[in-house]
Scaffold this motif. Structure first.
Motif, mmCIF file in Angstrom:
data_model
loop_
_atom_site.group_PDB
_atom_site.id
_atom_site.type_symbol
_atom_site.label_atom_id
_atom_site.label_comp_id
_atom_site.label_asym_id
_atom_site.label_seq_id
_atom_site.Cartn_x
_atom_site.Cartn_y
_atom_site.Cartn_z
ATOM 1 N N ALA A 191 0.805 -1.224 0.000
ATOM 2 C CA ALA A 191 0.000 0.000 0.000
ATOM 3 C C ALA A 191 0.836 1.270 0.000
ATOM 4 O O ALA A 191 0.460 2.267 -0.631
ATOM 5 C CB ALA A 191 -0.937 0.006 1.210
ATOM 6 N N LEU A 192 1.959 1.280 0.674
ATOM 7 C CA LEU A 192 2.754 2.505 0.783
ATOM 8 C C LEU A 192 3.240 3.003 -0.570
ATOM 9 O O LEU A 192 3.514 4.191 -0.730
ATOM 10 C CB LEU A 192 3.943 2.286 1.715
ATOM 11 N N THR A 193 3.338 2.112 -1.541
ATOM 12 C CA THR A 193 3.781 2.534 -2.874
ATOM 13 C C THR A 193 2.723 3.380 -3.573
ATOM 14 O O THR A 193 3.016 4.028 -4.580
ATOM 15 C CB THR A 193 4.111 1.324 -3.755
ATOM 16 N N LEU A 194 1.498 3.360 -3.051
ATOM 17 C CA LEU A 194 0.407 4.105 -3.673
ATOM 18 C C LEU A 194 0.017 5.347 -2.887
ATOM 19 O O LEU A 194 -0.989 5.979 -3.195
ATOM 20 C CB LEU A 194 -0.812 3.189 -3.830
ATOM 21 N N PHE A 195 0.828 5.687 -1.880
ATOM 22 C CA PHE A 195 0.534 6.854 -1.070
ATOM 23 C C PHE A 195 1.657 7.874 -1.130
ATOM 24 O O PHE A 195 2.816 7.538 -1.390
ATOM 25 C CB PHE A 195 0.288 6.448 0.392
ATOM 26 N N GLN A 196 1.290 9.113 -0.890
ATOM 27 C CA GLN A 196 2.283 10.168 -0.791
ATOM 28 C C GLN A 196 3.065 10.014 0.509
ATOM 29 O O GLN A 196 2.762 9.145 1.330
ATOM 30 C CB GLN A 196 1.582 11.526 -0.856
ATOM 31 N N ALA A 197 4.043 10.860 0.706
ATOM 32 C CA ALA A 197 4.932 10.730 1.865
ATOM 33 C C ALA A 197 4.193 10.831 3.193
ATOM 34 O O ALA A 197 4.634 10.293 4.207
ATOM 35 C CB ALA A 197 6.028 11.784 1.799
ATOM 36 N N ASP A 198 3.031 11.495 3.202
ATOM 37 C CA ASP A 198 2.277 11.638 4.453
ATOM 38 C C ASP A 198 1.544 10.361 4.842
ATOM 39 O O ASP A 198 0.969 10.269 5.923
ATOM 40 C CB ASP A 198 1.290 12.804 4.377
ATOM 41 N N ARG A 199 1.517 9.380 3.949
ATOM 42 C CA ARG A 199 0.863 8.091 4.170
ATOM 43 C C ARG A 199 -0.651 8.228 4.381
ATOM 44 O O ARG A 199 -1.296 7.318 4.885
ATOM 45 C CB ARG A 199 1.487 7.349 5.369
ATOM 46 N N ILE A 200 -1.196 9.333 3.970
ATOM 47 C CA ILE A 200 -2.630 9.586 4.094
ATOM 48 C C ILE A 200 -3.279 9.744 2.729
ATOM 49 O O ILE A 200 -4.357 9.194 2.474
ATOM 50 C CB ILE A 200 -2.893 10.852 4.937
ATOM 51 N N SER A 205 -0.393 7.650 -9.071
ATOM 52 C CA SER A 205 -0.570 6.319 -9.660
ATOM 53 C C SER A 205 -1.761 5.575 -9.070
ATOM 54 O O SER A 205 -2.272 4.626 -9.681
ATOM 55 C CB SER A 205 0.704 5.483 -9.460
ATOM 56 N N ALA A 206 -2.245 6.029 -7.905
ATOM 57 C CA ALA A 206 -3.402 5.376 -7.279
ATOM 58 C C ALA A 206 -4.727 5.914 -7.794
ATOM 59 O O ALA A 206 -5.773 5.265 -7.623
ATOM 60 C CB ALA A 206 -3.343 5.556 -5.765
ATOM 61 N N GLN A 207 -4.715 7.070 -8.440
ATOM 62 C CA GLN A 207 -5.967 7.716 -8.832
ATOM 63 C C GLN A 207 -6.830 6.878 -9.783
ATOM 64 O O GLN A 207 -8.062 6.831 -9.624
ATOM 65 C CB GLN A 207 -5.682 9.096 -9.438
ATOM 66 N N PRO A 208 -6.239 6.175 -10.756
ATOM 67 C CA PRO A 208 -7.080 5.320 -11.606
ATOM 68 C C PRO A 208 -7.788 4.221 -10.814
ATOM 69 O O PRO A 208 -8.906 3.827 -11.163
ATOM 70 C CB PRO A 208 -6.085 4.732 -12.615
ATOM 71 N N LEU A 209 -7.154 3.740 -9.747
ATOM 72 C CA LEU A 209 -7.774 2.716 -8.913
ATOM 73 C C LEU A 209 -8.971 3.280 -8.156
ATOM 74 O O LEU A 209 -9.996 2.597 -7.986
ATOM 75 C CB LEU A 209 -6.749 2.134 -7.936
ATOM 76 N N LEU A 210 -8.850 4.540 -7.708
ATOM 77 C CA LEU A 210 -9.984 5.188 -7.045
ATOM 78 C C LEU A 210 -11.137 5.369 -8.039
ATOM 79 O O LEU A 210 -12.303 5.143 -7.700
ATOM 80 C CB LEU A 210 -9.572 6.539 -6.464
#
Length: 225
Positions: A191-200, A205-210
């Motif tokens: 999961a961390l590969t799909l989050f920004q540095a804030d981990r929130i 790259s995660a936006q298409p999944l949303l």
């Protein structure tokens, strides 16, 4: 007029322009296609997860929905009224003006995460979401509620109650529901590969999944139009 007073007036004028610009930038400008053709509007009322926080403009999931609508030869245009940091109380207070301005056929409500982060009572979050759903329906719009989940460190009881409140509102107000916006993003081993540095906040790259999570429910909602 003395120079000092003139400087103060200019400074106040400049600050006012900055505030106006921030407000317009947060809500977004009305799409040109809607302005010209009065196309049906899909209004997204959300927080930073909708407002393209930390990603390039035009790459967030709301923008990707617009691309999919166009590819499907749909006439609807999306209006992104996401504001970073917004809560259900904030969304509820600004919704009436948005409904009057855009007269949407569909309202997507993506709020609640910041309520939990701020420790707001779940009953308050639920009441605000229900009120937003009713107001949207009374204005003639179909409603989609986009659910959120809290991480396990909030405790099993709280996380379950928070997850359930979206289902409760969707059932009581007869709205469409996406149970978890971050499904397939926050709940995967890497999961961390799909989050920004804030981990929130999900990264670009995660936006298409949303968008993948929202699109099927939106298609079903539009098919009922």
């Amino acid at each position: 007029m003395c120079p000092e007073r003139l400087r103060k007036l200019k400074r106040r004028h400049f600050n006012a322009l900055l505030s106006l610009g921030a407000a317009i930038g947060s809500i977004g400008t009305l799409p040109q296609a809607w302005a010209q053709a009065k196309a049906p509007v899909i209004l997204v009322v959300g927080d930073s997860l909708s407002a393209e926080y930390g990603v390039r403009r035009g790459t967030g999931w709301v923008s990707l929905l617009q691309e999919r609508l166009k590819a499907a030869k749909r006439q609807e245009v999306t209006v992104n009224a996401g504001i970073s940091g917004d809560t259900t109380a904030g969304g509820r207070s600004r919704l009436p003006a948005l409904l009057r301005q855009y007269k949407p056929t569909v309202v997507i409500i993506e709020l609640g995460g910041n309520d939990a982060l701020r420790g707001m009572p779940l009953s308050t979050t639920q009441a605000n979401l229900a009120a937003m759903a009713r107001a949207s329906q009374e204005a003639g719009a179909k409603v989609m509620l986009v659910g959120m989940e809290m991480p396990p460190n909030y405790g099993a009881r709280y996380t379950q109650q928070f997850r359930d409140l979206f289902q409760t509102v969707a059932k009581s107000e007869n709205t469409a529901l996406v149970p978890f916006l971050l499904a397939g993003v926050a709940d995967r081993p890497d999961a961390l590969t799909l989050f920004q540095a804030d981990r929130i906040h999900p990264n670009e790259s995660a936006q298409p999944l949303l968008a993948d999570n929202v699109w099927p429910t939106l298609q079903k909602l539009l098919a009922k139009s």
